[in-house]
Write an enzyme that holds these catalytic residues in place. Structure first.
Site, PDB file in Angstrom:
ATOM      1  CE1 TYR A   1      -3.669   2.552   0.688  1.00 47.57           C
ATOM      2  CE2 TYR A   1      -2.408   3.392   2.564  1.00 47.57           C
ATOM      3  CZ  TYR A   1      -3.388   3.607   1.766  1.00 47.57           C
ATOM      4  OH  TYR A   1      -4.185   4.611   1.723  1.00 47.57           O
TER       5      TYR A   1
ATOM      6  CG  ASP B   1       5.667   3.589   1.017  1.00 47.44           C
ATOM      7  OD1 ASP B   1       6.103   4.354   1.944  1.00 47.44           O
ATOM      8  OD2 ASP B   1       4.693   3.549   0.549  1.00 47.44           O
TER       9      ASP B   1
ATOM     10  CE  LYS C   1       1.075   4.867   8.456  1.00 52.80           C
ATOM     11  NZ  LYS C   1       0.902   3.972   7.249  1.00 52.80           N
TER      12      LYS C   1
HETATM   13  C1  LIG Z   1       0.517   4.451   5.818  1.00 51.25           C
HETATM   14  C2  LIG Z   1       1.178   4.271   4.677  1.00 51.25           C
HETATM   15  C3  LIG Z   1       1.140   5.357   3.582  1.00 51.25           C
HETATM   16  C4  LIG Z   1      -0.050   6.279   3.478  1.00 51.25           C
HETATM   17  O1  LIG Z   1       0.411   7.213   4.486  1.00 51.25           O
HETATM   18  P1  LIG Z   1      -0.829   8.182   4.653  1.00 51.25           P
HETATM   19  O2  LIG Z   1      -0.219   9.145   5.829  1.00 51.25           O
HETATM   20  O3  LIG Z   1      -2.063   7.383   5.523  1.00 51.25           O
HETATM   21  O4  LIG Z   1      -1.251   9.069   3.630  1.00 51.25           O
HETATM   22  C5  LIG Z   1       1.925   5.023   2.525  1.00 51.25           C
HETATM   23  N1  LIG Z   1       2.684   3.984   2.228  1.00 51.25           N
HETATM   24  C6  LIG Z   1       2.713   3.163   3.463  1.00 51.25           C
HETATM   25  C7  LIG Z   1       3.893   1.923   3.381  1.00 51.25           C
HETATM   26  C8  LIG Z   1       1.886   3.160   4.593  1.00 51.25           C
HETATM   27  O5  LIG Z   1       2.047   2.321   5.681  1.00 51.25           O
END
Ligand SMILES: *Cc1c(COP(=O)(O)O)cnc(C)c1O
Length: 429
Positions: free
Chosen positions: A144, A238, A266
Site C-alpha cells: 500500500y 516507501d 508516520k
Molecule cells: C500509511 C502508509 C502510507 C500512507 O500514508 P498516509 O499518511 O496514510 O497517507 C503509504 N505507504 C505506506 C507503506 C504506509 O504504511
C-alpha cells in the site's frame, strides 16, 4: 463489556461523517461491530469513551512509537504552539528535522516535507518520472502506498492483482502506467522490465506491512538492486511505515536495499501530519524551486508538526529502543505460537523490529497470494476477544501490530492472558 457511548457516537457520527469515520480502516468493517471511539491515551494505554482501558498495539497505525503523551514531545509541542500555528514562511525547525532525517538515511542529501504518506509517495513518483523522463512504475501486489489514483491498484487486502483500478472513481488511464509484480518474485519484475522500456521506477515497502508483515528474501533484494541499477530504473523505498521503526533510519539499510528515493511518514511526525520524500542532490534538484518538478503545500513543514517530529526523533535516538523491540517482539511471537499450539489454531507469525502480526493460515506467508489464504473469520473472533480482554489491535487481519517503548512486562503478561483466551475461542482443542 460496556460500549454504550461508542455505540451512541457511532450512530450520531453517521449523520455528518461518512460512516462516522475519517479513514475507512477505523470503521471496523472487516471485523464487524461498532468501532471504538477514543477518549484519551497515555503511555502504552488507550481509553475509549466508555472508560474501557486497552493496551494499545495500534498506536495510530505507527506514529506513536514512544507511546502516547511522551513528556518531552508534549513539552516541545506546547512550546511551538505558543509561537503561532503556521506562517506560510520557513522556520528553523524545518532545517533541523531535515538534517536529522538526511543524517539517518544513506545517500539522502535533501528532503521535502509534506503532510502525509500519500503525498510523499505521489510526489516521489512524480519526481522519478521527472528525473528519468519515463512514465511507467512497477509496484508489488499487496503493498500500500497511499490513496493516490495511480497507486490504488492491488493495494493490500481486498484489491485484485490486476492493473485495474482498486477503487471507483479512478480512471483506467490513471493506472495504465502502473505495472503489478509479485513480492518476493524477481521473475515477475524482470518480465515487466523486458517488455516495457518506459519504466521510471519500482516502488516497494522494504518490509511489507500493509498485507500483514512480510519480509523480502535477501536474494530478492539483491536482485532488485542489480536490476534497477543496470536498467536505469529508480528504486523507491516507501518507508512510511518502516522509517525509524526497526532502527534509527530505514529498514532499507537492515535488508540492504539500495533506494534512490525514500518516502517517510508516520513516525517522522510523531503524531502530527508529516510526510517526507528525500534523495541524493542530483534527484532532489529536480524539485521546484530548484527544478521544474512542481510540488507544494500550504501547511507543509508546519512548525508544530516539525517540533513534534524533532522531539520524537531526539527521544528515539536517545532511548535507542530497537534491541528492546526485538526482544519484546520475540516474546510476543512465542506467546502467540504457544497459545495457538495449545488450542489447536493454525497460525504463522511474521515480524520485523517493532512490527508483528499473526496470520491465521497453515501456509507460510511470503506474498499477497499466501496472505490471502488466511481465515479472516477466525481473525474477527480473535480480535473481539482481544478487545474484551483489554488489548486494542488493528481491526484487520492484514494490518501490522505495533510496539511502543512504553510497553512493559506487565503489559505483555496481560497480552499473554488475552491471547490465551482469544486462541481458546477460535481453537479446535
Ligand atoms: C500509511 C502508509 C502510507 C500512507 O500514508 P498516509 O499518511 O496514510 O497517507 C503509504 N505507504 C505506506 C507503506 C504506509 O504504511
Amino acid at each position: 463489556m460496556e460500549l454504550e457511548n461508542s455505540i451512541a457516537l457511532f450512530t450520531k457520527g453517521q449523520k455528518h461523517l461518512v460512516g462516522a469515520v475519517n479513514s475507512p480502516v477505523r470503521a471496523f468493517k472487516s471485523v464487524g461491530g461498532v468501532p471504538l471511539f477514543i477518549d484519551k491515551a497515555k503511555g502504552s494505554k488507550i481509553y475509549d469513551v466508555d472508560g474501557n482501558k486497552y493496551i494499545d498495539l495500534v498506536l495510530s497505525y505507527g506514529p506513536m512509537i514512544l507511546g502516547h503523551r511522551n513528556k518531552k514531545v508534549e513539552k516541545a509541542v506546547k512550546k511551538a504552539l505558543k509561537k503561532g500555528t503556521t506562517f506560510g514562511a520557513s522556520t528553523k525547525g524545518e532545517i533541523k528535522l531535515a538534517k536529522m532525517v538526511c543524517d539517518a538515511f544513506p545517500d539522502m542529501d535533501k528532503v521535502r516535507f509534506v503532510n502525509s504518506g500519500t503525498e510523499a509517495v505521489l510526489s516521489a513518483i512524480r519526481l522519478a518520472r521527472a528525473f528519468t523522463g519515463k512514465n511507467k512504475i512497477i509496484k508489488f501486489a499487496g503493498c500500500y502506498h497511499g490513496h493516490s489514483d495511480a497507486l490504488l491498484v492491488a493495494a493490500g487486502s481486498g484489491l485484485a492483482t490486476l492493473s485495474i483500478p482498486g477503487s471507483k472513481g479512478v480512471p483506467k488511464e490513471a493506472v495504465k502506467n502502473t505495472l503489478i509484480a509479485e513480492f518476493n518474485n524477481i521473475e515477475s519484475v524482470k518480465k515487466h522490465l523486458n517488455k516495457h522500456k518506459d519504466v521510471a521506477a519500482i516502488i516497494i515497502e522494504p518490509i511489507a506491512g500493509n498485507m500483514g508483515v512480510i519480509q523480502p528474501s535477501s536474494e530478492f533484494i539483491t536482485d532488485l538492486n542489480d536490476l534497477t541499477k543496470s536498467s536505469g530504473v529508480l528504486l523507491i523505498a516507501d518507508e512510511v511505515m518502516t522509517g525509524f521503526r526497526s532502527k534509527f533510519g530505514g529498514a532499507q539499510e537492515l535488508i540492504g536495499l539500495k533506494a534512490d528515493i525514500t518516502c517517510l511518514g508516520k513516525v517522522v511526525g510523531g503524531g502530527f501530519p508529516v510526510g517526507a520524500y528525500g534523495a541524493r542532490n542530483e534527484i532532489m534538484e529536480m524539485v521546484s524551486p530548484l527544478g521544474d518538478m512542481y510540488q507544494a503545500g500550504t501547511l507543509s513543514g508546519n512548525p508544530i508538526a516539525m517540533a513534534c517530529g524533532i522531539a520524537t526523533l531526539k527521544e528515539l535516538k536517545k532511548q535507542n529502543p530497537y534491541q528492546q523491540f526485538e526482544k519484546t517482539a520475540t516474546k510476543l511471537e512465542h506467546i502467540l505460537l504457544d497459545a495457538a499450539k495449545k488450542y489447536g489454531v493454525d497460525v504463522q507469525v511474521n515480524r520485523f523490529g517493532s512490527m508483528i502480526n499473526p496470520f491465521f493460515t497453515k501456509e507460510k506467508v511470503i506474498d499477497f497470494k499466501t496472505a490471502q489464504t488466511c481465515d479472516t473469520d477466525k481473525f474477527k473472533k480473535f480480535f473481539w476477544k482481544m478487545i474484551e480482554n483489554g488489548v486494542f489491535l488493528p481491526p484487520s487481519q492484514f494490518e501490522a501490530w505495533f510496539l511502543c517503548t512504553k510497553l512493559n512486562g506487565k503489559d505483555l503478561k496481560k497480552i499473554e492472558i488475552a491471547v490465551g483466551k482469544a486462541m481458546e475461542r477460535i481453537g479446535s482443542k
